[in-house]
Design a protein around this motif. Sequence first.
Motif, PDB file in Angstrom:
ATOM      1  N   LEU A  48      -5.111   7.440  -2.134  1.00  0.00           N
ATOM      2  CA  LEU A  48      -6.353   6.558  -1.747  1.00  0.00           C
ATOM      3  C   LEU A  48      -5.781   5.397  -0.627  1.00  0.00           C
ATOM      4  CD1 LEU A  48      -8.265   6.846  -5.041  1.00  0.00           C
ATOM      5  CD2 LEU A  48      -8.775   7.743  -2.860  1.00  0.00           C
ATOM      6  N   GLU A  49      -4.752   4.842  -0.940  1.00  0.00           N
ATOM      7  CA  GLU A  49      -4.312   3.784  -0.267  1.00  0.00           C
ATOM      8  C   GLU A  49      -3.868   4.464   1.329  1.00  0.00           C
ATOM      9  OE1 GLU A  49      -3.767   0.416  -0.555  1.00  0.00           O
ATOM     10  OE2 GLU A  49      -4.535   0.628  -2.685  1.00  0.00           O
ATOM     11  N   LEU A  80      -7.130   4.619   3.331  1.00  0.00           N
ATOM     12  CA  LEU A  80      -8.116   3.599   3.955  1.00  0.00           C
ATOM     13  C   LEU A  80      -7.584   3.385   5.460  1.00  0.00           C
ATOM     14  CD1 LEU A  80      -7.704   1.093   0.989  1.00  0.00           C
ATOM     15  CD2 LEU A  80      -9.823   2.305   1.503  1.00  0.00           C
ATOM     16  N   ASN A  81      -6.644   3.828   5.750  1.00  0.00           N
ATOM     17  CA  ASN A  81      -6.056   3.352   7.246  1.00  0.00           C
ATOM     18  C   ASN A  81      -6.493   4.458   8.240  1.00  0.00           C
ATOM     19  OD1 ASN A  81      -5.023   1.028   6.392  1.00  0.00           O
ATOM     20  ND2 ASN A  81      -3.245   2.026   5.661  1.00  0.00           N
TER      21      ASN A  81
END
Length: 339
Positions: free
Chosen positions: A9-10, A13-14
């Motif tokens: 998920l991290e 985000l990008n």
Amino acid sequence: ELVKNNAELERALNVNFSKMSKEDIEQLVKDNDEYMEAAKNAMVFINEEFKRTVPYFRKNLILIGGGTGDGKSTTVANIVFQTIGRKNPATGKSCRVLILTNEEAPEDFYNRVTCMIKGWRYTNHDEFTDIQRKTFNDYIPILATGGRLTIIGDVYHGVPGWTTTVEGIETIFNNLIRDGEFYDVVLIDYFQNVKRSKIDPKINQYEAQSKLAAVLDQVKINYPAPIIVMSQMRRQAGEDDTTPFDMRMKGSKEICDKATFIVELKPERKLLMSKWIVHKSRFTNSVGMEVHTGFDKGMFVPYSVDFIKNIAKLVDKNLTKSKENELGVKDKEDEEDDE
């Protein structure tokens, strides 16, 4: 799993979704070309009777269902025997097969294939001669060398749970992809014996099989070979039984949604014939079709005119004997045997 999910998920985000990168597009074109080439050069599934019926190439999850004792392990042995004896048209190399078994012992599959090579029946194990037993032992290293036929049981390299847990099967495929170890086909015998999870030991067998179906759905995309899953089905109660095939599938039904091709095996033992009924086919126009094969010394053979002529007398004798048994009549040969 939570740590892994949070990390994904991290990273997500990008990610920018305004357009696909040049690298992504080039990879799609490459993947598409490889897939179309594999489809054009599909391997032979068992024999030519199945040509243009079974999509025996990459990105296919093939489910073969049958009742208890209807010949699922025999089917696996036939697929192995026919596949390792040919070259993959797409690669030009001799085919290699991987079996993940939680049903039969690995040595049984090697012995079945050896019997096919030798023209022996794999029955009445106590009657095999010392020479035959030596042949079985001699052929195991011959077949296994170079990964020509690799068979992984539930315990492998001292680690248990490879073929009865969701994570075991998932790890096998992950390691194969990591190591660039690409077999021409992977067979799982069989689906309903995957009953547990190592990560979540509290889940029941239906939940474990549901998770496995999701794993195989992704594996079929990422692993460059067809994946064949053997499955237990309940037999139809009679000719008037119209219960859908997926409702007769034991365990979780989700594998039916994920499979790209589903065929049911129905043996007609008195006729030495097997029916293969296609219930689902995503990439071939074969739903509802039946393929008929003959059966000879453990092998599925073309149900040709010559085969029918050769076994006509035996079939007639079997049918007559079966009818007499129903009526309680014994023929002279049976009476002599009793004496």
